[in-house]
Structures are given as C-alpha cells and as structure tokens.
Design a protein around this motif. Sequence first.
Motif, mmCIF file in Angstrom:
data_model
loop_
_atom_site.group_PDB
_atom_site.id
_atom_site.type_symbol
_atom_site.label_atom_id
_atom_site.label_comp_id
_atom_site.label_asym_id
_atom_site.label_seq_id
_atom_site.Cartn_x
_atom_site.Cartn_y
_atom_site.Cartn_z
ATOM 1 N N LEU A 28 0.980 -1.285 0.085
ATOM 2 C CA LEU A 28 -0.083 -0.123 0.134
ATOM 3 C C LEU A 28 0.987 1.245 -0.085
ATOM 4 C CD1 LEU A 28 -2.659 1.564 0.604
ATOM 5 C CD2 LEU A 28 -2.410 1.173 2.782
ATOM 6 N N SER A 29 0.691 2.051 -0.858
ATOM 7 C CA SER A 29 1.304 3.381 -0.712
ATOM 8 C C SER A 29 0.266 4.626 -1.089
ATOM 9 C CB SER A 29 2.656 3.542 -1.957
ATOM 10 O OG SER A 29 1.846 3.244 -3.299
ATOM 11 N N ALA A 30 0.929 5.634 -0.709
ATOM 12 C CA ALA A 30 -0.025 6.991 -0.856
ATOM 13 C C ALA A 30 0.746 8.103 -1.031
ATOM 14 C CB ALA A 30 -0.803 7.031 0.459
ATOM 15 N N TYR A 31 0.334 8.692 -2.248
ATOM 16 C CA TYR A 31 1.103 10.000 -2.638
ATOM 17 C C TYR A 31 0.210 11.172 -2.966
ATOM 18 C CZ TYR A 31 0.366 8.397 -7.288
ATOM 19 O OH TYR A 31 -0.466 8.177 -8.455
ATOM 20 N N PRO A 32 0.496 12.522 -2.956
ATOM 21 C CA PRO A 32 1.468 12.688 -2.005
ATOM 22 C C PRO A 32 1.218 12.789 -0.526
ATOM 23 C CG PRO A 32 0.240 14.527 -2.796
ATOM 24 C CD PRO A 32 -0.413 13.563 -3.341
ATOM 25 N N ASN A 33 2.369 12.622 0.163
ATOM 26 C CA ASN A 33 2.290 12.345 1.677
ATOM 27 C C ASN A 33 3.356 13.011 2.287
ATOM 28 O OD1 ASN A 33 1.349 11.470 3.920
ATOM 29 N ND2 ASN A 33 2.269 9.360 4.013
ATOM 30 N N PRO A 34 3.175 14.089 2.738
ATOM 31 C CA PRO A 34 1.820 14.689 3.279
ATOM 32 C C PRO A 34 1.150 15.183 2.090
ATOM 33 C CG PRO A 34 3.657 16.036 4.048
ATOM 34 C CD PRO A 34 4.350 14.796 3.419
ATOM 35 N N VAL A 42 -2.170 3.472 -3.972
ATOM 36 C CA VAL A 42 -1.910 2.336 -4.864
ATOM 37 C C VAL A 42 -1.713 1.156 -3.923
ATOM 38 C CG1 VAL A 42 -0.173 1.648 -6.571
ATOM 39 C CG2 VAL A 42 -0.634 4.085 -6.266
ATOM 40 N N VAL A 43 -2.619 0.247 -4.379
ATOM 41 C CA VAL A 43 -2.503 -1.059 -3.869
ATOM 42 C C VAL A 43 -2.148 -2.092 -4.841
ATOM 43 C CG1 VAL A 43 -4.020 -2.775 -2.738
ATOM 44 C CG2 VAL A 43 -4.718 -0.524 -2.348
ATOM 45 N N SER A 44 -1.170 -2.717 -4.493
ATOM 46 C CA SER A 44 -0.519 -3.843 -5.485
ATOM 47 C C SER A 44 -0.210 -5.214 -4.800
ATOM 48 C CB SER A 44 0.661 -3.306 -6.136
ATOM 49 O OG SER A 44 1.759 -2.990 -5.186
ATOM 50 N N GLN A 78 -8.350 7.348 -6.106
ATOM 51 C CA GLN A 78 -8.222 8.901 -5.547
ATOM 52 C C GLN A 78 -9.114 9.082 -4.406
ATOM 53 O OE1 GLN A 78 -6.111 10.723 -7.548
ATOM 54 N NE2 GLN A 78 -5.609 8.972 -8.702
ATOM 55 N N TRP A 79 -8.610 9.921 -3.474
ATOM 56 C CA TRP A 79 -9.370 9.818 -2.123
ATOM 57 C C TRP A 79 -9.143 11.447 -1.884
ATOM 58 C CZ3 TRP A 79 -7.708 10.913 3.097
ATOM 59 C CH2 TRP A 79 -8.757 11.057 4.047
ATOM 60 N N ARG A 104 0.871 5.085 7.348
ATOM 61 C CA ARG A 104 0.330 6.402 8.028
ATOM 62 C C ARG A 104 0.494 7.481 6.904
ATOM 63 N NH1 ARG A 104 5.086 9.345 10.925
ATOM 64 N NH2 ARG A 104 5.524 9.906 8.810
ATOM 65 N N ILE A 105 -0.659 8.071 6.929
ATOM 66 C CA ILE A 105 -0.616 9.374 5.889
ATOM 67 C C ILE A 105 -0.679 10.648 6.718
ATOM 68 C CG2 ILE A 105 -1.668 8.227 4.096
ATOM 69 C CD1 ILE A 105 -4.349 9.091 4.895
#
Length: 109
Positions: A28-34, A42-44, A78-79, A104-105
Amino acid sequence: LFWYGTLRNRSVAFAENPESGIVIYPALSAYPNPFVNGLTFVVSGVPKGEVTLEIFDLAGRMVESAGLNSSGEARTMQWDGRNIPAGIYITRICLPDYGDIIQRIVKIN
C-alpha cells in the motif's frame, strides 16, 4: 508461509504460494504524503477479489472505508481528504487470509 513485519520503515506482508512458488508482496502506498486536499492510494500485490481500504484518525475513529475489487494487479484510488482536519491518519488494507497492511498518512493545511 506468511510473514508480517517492517521493511524500510513500512509495514509489509507477504505470502508464498506453495503451488507456484511465487512470492506475493502486497503493498500500500499513498502520494503525495503529506497531502493538502487529497491523495492517491496504490494497492498492489494483493490476491484477486475484494479488499477493504480503511482510514482512521489517531483516536481510532474510522474516517473512511472503501471496497476495492482487485484483479491481482495494481489498483489506484483517488481520495478526497478536504473534509478532514489536518493531522496524522492510519490507513489499513484488510486482506482475507493474509492479514492487514498499515500505512501512516499526514494531512497538512
């Protein structure tokens, strides 16, 4: 074989498929973070089927929950985080038979 731990300051999990010998690394990744207004998850590497993405504040209250249909390929979501206050949040993917992946985000003003 199942393993859950920390790699490069990220929680990771993997399972080895005994039939094929292929090792799957769910991520699991999240961008941009912060982030300011919203972000992309992105879930892979997750098995085919339905997975759940949950977002919690630090008090443990669920802020968002969304189901993703996974084909075993990378999926993006997208969130829109404009309606939550600045702070630290915890995201979790619930994987049946595999465990959870946590990230963590951080939302900033």
